[in-house]
Design a protein around this motif. Structure first.
Motif, short mmCIF file in Angstrom:
data_model
loop_
_atom_site.label_atom_id
_atom_site.label_comp_id
_atom_site.label_asym_id
_atom_site.label_seq_id
_atom_site.Cartn_x
_atom_site.Cartn_y
_atom_site.Cartn_z
N GLN A 173 37.06 16.12 42.26
CA GLN A 173 38.40 16.02 41.68
C GLN A 173 39.16 17.31 41.97
N SER A 174 40.27 17.20 42.68
CA SER A 174 41.01 18.38 43.12
C SER A 174 42.16 18.75 42.19
N GLU A 175 42.52 17.87 41.27
CA GLU A 175 43.72 18.08 40.46
C GLU A 175 43.62 19.34 39.60
N LYS A 176 44.54 20.27 39.82
CA LYS A 176 44.54 21.55 39.10
C LYS A 176 45.44 21.55 37.87
N CYS A 177 46.31 20.57 37.74
CA CYS A 177 47.19 20.46 36.58
C CYS A 177 48.03 21.73 36.38
N ASP A 178 48.39 22.38 37.48
CA ASP A 178 49.23 23.59 37.44
C ASP A 178 48.58 24.74 36.69
N VAL A 179 47.26 24.72 36.58
CA VAL A 179 46.53 25.83 35.97
C VAL A 179 45.93 26.67 37.09
N PRO A 180 46.22 27.96 37.17
CA PRO A 180 45.73 28.77 38.30
C PRO A 180 44.23 28.99 38.26
N LEU A 181 43.64 29.09 39.46
CA LEU A 181 42.22 29.39 39.62
C LEU A 181 42.02 30.73 40.33
N SER A 182 42.86 31.70 40.00
CA SER A 182 42.78 33.04 40.61
C SER A 182 42.98 32.98 42.12
N GLU A 183 43.78 32.00 42.59
CA GLU A 183 44.01 31.87 44.02
C GLU A 183 44.65 33.12 44.62
N ALA A 184 45.55 33.75 43.85
CA ALA A 184 46.30 34.89 44.38
C ALA A 184 45.52 36.20 44.34
N LEU A 185 44.39 36.21 43.67
CA LEU A 185 43.59 37.43 43.55
C LEU A 185 42.55 37.47 44.65
N PRO A 186 42.52 38.51 45.47
CA PRO A 186 41.52 38.58 46.55
C PRO A 186 40.11 38.78 46.02
N VAL A 187 39.16 38.44 46.84
CA VAL A 187 37.75 38.56 46.45
C VAL A 187 37.39 40.01 46.14
N LYS A 188 37.91 40.92 46.91
CA LYS A 188 37.59 42.34 46.68
C LYS A 188 38.05 42.80 45.31
N TYR A 189 39.21 42.31 44.88
CA TYR A 189 39.70 42.71 43.56
C TYR A 189 38.80 42.16 42.46
N ILE A 190 38.40 40.90 42.57
CA ILE A 190 37.53 40.30 41.56
C ILE A 190 36.20 41.04 41.50
N CYS A 191 35.65 41.36 42.67
CA CYS A 191 34.38 42.10 42.70
C CYS A 191 34.54 43.49 42.07
N LYS A 192 35.69 44.11 42.28
CA LYS A 192 35.95 45.42 41.67
C LYS A 192 36.00 45.30 40.15
N VAL A 193 36.64 44.25 39.63
CA VAL A 193 36.69 44.03 38.19
C VAL A 193 35.29 43.83 37.63
N LEU A 194 34.46 43.09 38.33
CA LEU A 194 33.07 42.88 37.88
C LEU A 194 32.28 44.18 37.92
N ASP A 195 32.48 44.99 38.97
CA ASP A 195 31.80 46.29 39.05
C ASP A 195 32.23 47.19 37.90
N GLU A 196 33.51 47.18 37.58
CA GLU A 196 33.99 48.03 36.48
C GLU A 196 33.41 47.58 35.15
N ALA A 197 33.29 46.27 34.97
CA ALA A 197 32.68 45.76 33.73
C ALA A 197 31.22 46.17 33.64
N CYS A 198 30.49 46.11 34.77
CA CYS A 198 29.09 46.55 34.79
C CYS A 198 29.00 48.05 34.49
N HIS A 199 29.92 48.82 35.04
CA HIS A 199 29.92 50.26 34.81
C HIS A 199 30.17 50.57 33.33
#
Length: 688
Positions: A173-199
């Protein structure tokens, strides 16, 4: 008149026209008018329809307003945050299983509260009350990082699924219902946020052990999944994939070993998931409320998903087409929940054929080369050169047409092994004419060669063999999909035994010209015995069911024309050569009459005994082209052997015993075996 669903199928002669009843009831209504009770809208009416799809059927249900409202900044303990992260993974796996984002990911309310838990926003004046056991960073840093990672994984999976290898609204099912899935955020940024949370977890004294380690494990695991999905999307043949998959499995192990306890009834963590919340989201389909599986089941599915991706990586390094076919057939005949995930099926097809190259490194010719090498133990280039040398036609030999048609059929056939079962069956039925056309081309080539090359004659037989195997798949898949009525089962077992007879004849013609030391010879030898067992068992089931079934020959013929309409398409009329292996109702009726007149001395279970003997020998046979999947193939053979032993123990052994035997004891269940019935429940393990 009493209605018998097994006899009075739609299209029968015993239906009554009730149109007049509805016309009388609606006599005073104008065309297009609707009758609605007060407060009951058209949308409510549409949402109440039962449409036959359990993922969507909803009925009419109101939102539960008795629960307290959700506060995304309500303080949470480390254990509660850990539990929320785990349950969000359950939402993710249910989406992979085919439910909608609205029913799964969007029922996780933090998805809709990303702005409220943004640390910059919270520090701007909305910080919750300080609590040493419930630091706000658990929400604004740790949980937010896990949430962004979850959405990014869904985004990367969505992009792979949207390639078109699997079908929207059918497989996923592809329907997103206009709810974002972090499409605009690059993978590197998400990984950085996870690293900061681990730190933060590693350096902060606000979270104590063992929760510090458990939360870090989950964040690191999420990061590994993001990197894995991103690599598969952009570099599906990367040499780093095996290491990445193994690393993810290592991180998953401690998460599966120690899980947090379920929060108490008053915990704010319970409010993080609201299965009814998707009803307020604009959606094009009615949705029913689903219950998330228990956490152990979720971890098992996730581990299975990673294991399936590891198998895809093995296939990516496998150049042999027959090995791909073996792996594809096994997961189609005995599917595991994780192997049938739409994501796995899509990434497998992308790995084999990206629209330009085969396995990202071979030209299309590779498919034809492997076909002749693996099926005939013949060099394709030598074969084409010999055809050119001996050709006596007025026009050049159709070598380009043969190569183009063969590669198209084989590529589509291998990809179809990772379709959903109904679509796979439809593809096989449609591809039969393509195989027939290719067979006709080879027949034409044989006529114009002087002298006739043995390799060309054998190639013609190999094409026919592939076509017969496709017919076999069409017939047997009907059992797995529960398509057949009692009468249709009788015909199917008779028909498949006839097709198998022709298939075995093709193998007998091919094997003498091959080296007995080659994998091609070993594979054909394996297929010879396996198909012999299938034929023996099919003949026995036909002989028993035909004696216990009462036929309405008119209805049976109509069902025959409907079920096997692929054999009577107008395309075949444009080809002079009649196709081999097509069904014949006349021959079936003759076989039924002959079987009904068979004497007691002609009925026995010797065919099942032969099947047991042959299948037992396959458990120790050479692997042929099975490769890494030889163990899985032997498990499937063992499963069929168990069914044979069960039938041998419980079927009547004489004609006299058959007259009083109750045929209803035969049970067809695809979870036990996809093609053949059993009697005593799950078949016992065969003695070794």
């Amino acid at each position: 008149m009493e209605y018998d669903p097994l006899v009075d199928l739609p299209g029968g002669d015993h239906f009554h026209d009730v149109t007049a009843l509805f016309e009388d009831a609606a006599e005073d209504m104008h065309p297009g008018a609707l009758v609605l009770t007060e407060g009951f809208t058209l949308l409510d009416a549409m949402s109440s329809f039962e449409i036959g799809e359990p993922r969507f059927d909803s009925g009419m249900a109101l939102l539960d307003k008795s629960k307290p409202s959700f506060n995304p900044l309500a303080p949470l303990t480390p254990e509660e945050v850990c539990w929320i992260i785990d349950r969000s993974v359950s939402c993710e796996m249910e989406w992979h299983s085919g439910y909608t984002l609205s029913q799964t990911i969007y029922s996780f309310l933090y998805v809709h509260s990303l702005k409220e838990i943004d640390p910059d926003f919270v520090l701007g004046g909305s910080s919750p009350r300080s609590d040493s056991l419930r630091p706000p960073e658990l929400i604004t840093v740790v949980l937010r990082a896990a949430l962004l990672g979850l959405l990014k994984c869904c985004d990367l999976s969505w992009r792979e699924l949207n390639k078109g290898n699997v079908y929207d609204a059918e497989d996923w099912q592809s329907e997103k219902c206009d709810v974002p899935l972090s499409e605009a955020l690059p993978v590197k940024y998400i990984c950085k946020v996870l690293d900061e949370a681990c730190h933060w977890l590693e350096t902060s004294a606000k979270v104590q052990q063992p929760w510090k380690t458990m939360l870090m494990n989950r964040l690191m695991f999420r990061k590994s999944l993001i990197v894995l999905f991103e690599t598969q999307l952009s570099q599906p043949h990367s040499s780093l994939l095996p290491t990445m998959i193994n690393f993810s499995l290592q991180l998953l192990h401690p998460i599966m070993t120690v899980t947090p306890s379920e929060p108490g009834p008053d915990s704010p963590a319970r409010l993080a998931f609201d299965p009814q919340f998707p009803r307020v989201i604009v959606s094009y389909i009615p949705l029913h409320v689903i219950q998330l599986p228990d956490q152990a089941h979720t971890w098992a599915l996730l581990k299975g998903l990673l294991t399936s991706l590891k198998n895809v990586n093995y296939l990516a390094s496998t150049a042999e087409l027959t090995t791909w076919e073996v792996a594809g057939h096994l997961q189609l005949w005995c599917p595991q929940p994780h192997s049938r995930f739409p994501y796995v099926r899509s990434i497998t097809q992308s790995t084999f054929w990206d629209g330009v190259l085969v396995l990202n490194k071979f030209a299309l010719k590779h498919v034809a080369v492997r076909f002749f090498r693996e099926t005939l133990d013949t060099c394709y280039d030598a074969l084409t050169q010999n055809i050119m040398t001996r050709w006596q036609g007025s026009a050049p030999p159709p070598l380009a047409q043969i190569e183009r048609t063969m590669t198209q059929i084989l590529i589509a056939n291998i990809k179809s092994l990772w379709y959903n079962p109904p679509r796979r069956r439809r593809f096989c039925a449609k591809s039969l004419f393509d195989w027939h056309e290719l067979f006709v081309v080879f027949m034409d080539v044989c006529v114009r060669l002087a002298p006739l090359l043995d390799h060309v004659r054998r190639a013609r037989v190999a094409v026919l063999m592939y076509r017969l195997s496709t017919i076999r798949e069409v017939i047997l898949s009907g059992f797995q999909l529960s398509l057949y009525t009692n009468e249709e089962r009788v015909f199917a077992y008779w028909y498949v035994s006839q097709v198998l007879e022709m298939h075995l004849s093709c193998i007998d013609q091919l094997m003498p010209g091959m080296s007995s030391d080659s994998n091609a010879y070993s594979e054909l030898s394996y297929q010879l015995r396996f198909l012999t067992a299938l034929q023996s068992l099919s003949i026995t089931i036909f002989a028993i069911t035909v004696k216990k079934t009462t036929f309405s020959w008119r209805r049976t013929r109509l069902n025959f024309l409907r079920r096997y309409k692929w054999a009577f398409t107008s395309e075949y009329e444009d080809v002079d050569l009649q196709p081999f292996g097509h069904p014949s109702f006349t021959k079936f009726a003759t076989a039924c009459e002959s079987m009904q007149k068979a004497s007691e001395n002609e009925f026995s279970l010797d065919s099942i005994a032969l099947a047991i003997e042959v299948l037992s020998s396959l458990l120790t046979s050479p692997d042929g082209w099975a490769g890494r999947w030889s163990g899985e193939r032997k498990k499937f053979v063992q499963k069929l052997l168990d069914v044979c032993i069960d039938l041998q123990r419980h079927l009547p052994s004489t004609e006299q015993a058959l007259t009083t035997w109750d045929a209803k004891t035969l049970k067809w269940d695809a979870d036990v075996h996809p093609w053949f019935p059993f009697i005593s429940g799950f078949p016992p393990a065969a003695p070794r």
